[in-house]
Scaffold this motif. Sequence first.
Motif, PDB file in Angstrom:
ATOM      1  N   UNK A  51       0.847  -1.195   0.000  1.00  0.00           N
ATOM      2  CA  UNK A  51       0.000   0.000   0.000  1.00  0.00           C
ATOM      3  C   UNK A  51       0.885   1.249   0.000  1.00  0.00           C
ATOM      4  N   UNK A  52       0.505   2.220  -0.875  1.00  0.00           N
ATOM      5  CA  UNK A  52       1.293   3.426  -0.990  1.00  0.00           C
ATOM      6  C   UNK A  52       0.971   4.378   0.154  1.00  0.00           C
ATOM      7  N   UNK A  53       1.965   5.043   0.759  1.00  0.00           N
ATOM      8  CA  UNK A  53       1.733   5.846   1.943  1.00  0.00           C
ATOM      9  C   UNK A  53       1.086   7.192   1.673  1.00  0.00           C
ATOM     10  N   UNK A  54       1.169   7.714   0.432  1.00  0.00           N
ATOM     11  CA  UNK A  54       0.638   9.047   0.180  1.00  0.00           C
ATOM     12  C   UNK A  54      -0.448   9.013  -0.895  1.00  0.00           C
ATOM     13  N   UNK A  55      -1.387   8.133  -0.669  1.00  0.00           N
ATOM     14  CA  UNK A  55      -2.449   7.949  -1.646  1.00  0.00           C
ATOM     15  C   UNK A  55      -3.235   9.230  -1.864  1.00  0.00           C
ATOM     16  N   UNK A  56      -3.361  10.076  -0.816  1.00  0.00           N
ATOM     17  CA  UNK A  56      -4.159  11.292  -0.954  1.00  0.00           C
ATOM     18  C   UNK A  56      -3.519  12.289  -1.918  1.00  0.00           C
ATOM     19  N   UNK A  57      -2.227  12.155  -2.223  1.00  0.00           N
ATOM     20  CA  UNK A  57      -1.548  13.076  -3.123  1.00  0.00           C
ATOM     21  C   UNK A  57      -1.490  12.581  -4.570  1.00  0.00           C
ATOM     22  N   UNK A  58      -2.093  11.410  -4.840  1.00  0.00           N
ATOM     23  CA  UNK A  58      -2.056  10.873  -6.183  1.00  0.00           C
ATOM     24  C   UNK A  58      -2.873  11.743  -7.142  1.00  0.00           C
ATOM     25  N   UNK A  59      -2.385  11.882  -8.365  1.00  0.00           N
ATOM     26  CA  UNK A  59      -3.146  12.524  -9.434  1.00  0.00           C
ATOM     27  C   UNK A  59      -3.675  11.420 -10.337  1.00  0.00           C
ATOM     28  N   UNK A  73       0.477  -3.623 -21.106  1.00  0.00           N
ATOM     29  CA  UNK A  73       0.999  -2.260 -20.914  1.00  0.00           C
ATOM     30  C   UNK A  73       0.171  -1.430 -19.951  1.00  0.00           C
ATOM     31  N   UNK A  74      -1.125  -1.703 -19.846  1.00  0.00           N
ATOM     32  CA  UNK A  74      -1.952  -0.981 -18.876  1.00  0.00           C
ATOM     33  C   UNK A  74      -1.595  -1.377 -17.448  1.00  0.00           C
ATOM     34  N   UNK A  75      -1.419  -2.683 -17.229  1.00  0.00           N
ATOM     35  CA  UNK A  75      -1.055  -3.144 -15.885  1.00  0.00           C
ATOM     36  C   UNK A  75       0.299  -2.583 -15.460  1.00  0.00           C
ATOM     37  N   UNK A  76       1.189  -2.384 -16.417  1.00  0.00           N
ATOM     38  CA  UNK A  76       2.510  -1.828 -16.097  1.00  0.00           C
ATOM     39  C   UNK A  76       2.423  -0.393 -15.590  1.00  0.00           C
ATOM     40  N   UNK A  77       1.304   0.293 -15.867  1.00  0.00           N
ATOM     41  CA  UNK A  77       1.144   1.686 -15.450  1.00  0.00           C
ATOM     42  C   UNK A  77       0.380   1.837 -14.137  1.00  0.00           C
ATOM     43  N   UNK A  78      -0.192   0.751 -13.650  1.00  0.00           N
ATOM     44  CA  UNK A  78      -1.041   0.859 -12.465  1.00  0.00           C
ATOM     45  C   UNK A  78      -0.227   1.020 -11.189  1.00  0.00           C
ATOM     46  N   UNK A  79      -0.752   1.860 -10.266  1.00  0.00           N
ATOM     47  CA  UNK A  79      -0.126   2.035  -8.956  1.00  0.00           C
ATOM     48  C   UNK A  79      -0.640   0.997  -7.961  1.00  0.00           C
ATOM     49  N   UNK A  80      -1.660   0.234  -8.338  1.00  0.00           N
ATOM     50  CA  UNK A  80      -2.290  -0.722  -7.425  1.00  0.00           C
ATOM     51  C   UNK A  80      -1.611  -2.076  -7.503  1.00  0.00           C
TER      52      UNK A  80
END
Length: 317
Positions: A1-9, A187-194
């Motif tokens: 889990x990413x720590x700064x999810x609220x700052x994601x664009x 290529x889409x999965x390679x771009x996901x942050x999840x």
Amino acid sequence: MQPYAQNWTHVTEFVMVGFAGVHEARLLFFTVFLTMYLFTLVENLAIILVVALNHRLHRPMYFFLTHLSCLEIWYTSVTVPKMLAGFIGVDGGKNISYTGCLSQLFIFTFLGATECFLLAAMAYDRYVAICMPLRYGALVSWGTCIRLAAACWLVGLLTPVLPIYLMSQLTFCGPNVIDHFFCDVSPLLALSCSDVTLKETTDFLVSLMVLLVSSTVISVSYGNIVWTLLHIRSAAERRKAFSTCAAHLTVVSLFYGTLFFMYVRTKVASSINFNKVVSVFYSIVTPMLNPLIYSLRNKEVKGALGRAFSLRSWKGQ
């Protein structure tokens, strides 16, 4: 889990790189792919029209062939026009919205799965025609053909529902550059942050199920056909029976060979450029070759096409 999810664009638009390494030859590539696309449209439309206008071809085998031709037209039209726009630098040609990207992936997957099941239905038709000719009229009636075709389209439509739903639940927070010429899964999965583990596993299982079910039907059908042909004493009859299957077998080999390579795996292949080449083959080259294969290997289709487009036909003689 990413720590700064609220700052994601969150990404609302993707940019498709396409064939970035061929910038200097982009007009050549544009011409080649446009020519292939136009050939695909003309060839498949020709088969649809010839089968529709020739009463001798109003048989189950050609009923499925017209469905396949319709599918091939839509299959290439989902990806090729957008790719061509990217080659010539049309405004927004390389850009695609998030919704548009998922829609393209849904339609492409739907049509690909439908083609698998249509090829299986065509194999069943050939099996009954060769192995049970006396019962052909009863087992492959027009009602059966319509139900089989409808089932192929329906199951194909349902195939991408869960994979696309899971894709829509992933977060894309940048970068937004897709290293492909259409919105494909890898290529889409390679771009996901999840975490994409569930998505990858689901894609693998769904792809495996579609390919195994359809290829099993094809393998069993042709296994029985081969067994029957081995027991036919007349060499001429064997050749005649096999000639009705040769075109279909060629199409199946081309289509399934590339699909098994591309989709029955859980990880992105190491060579993205090689993946693009394989994608070009099954999404552009194969739909262009299929009508040629069927018309050249099938005497009835070849004869009907010749009569339809001969000068004598146009003169009404």
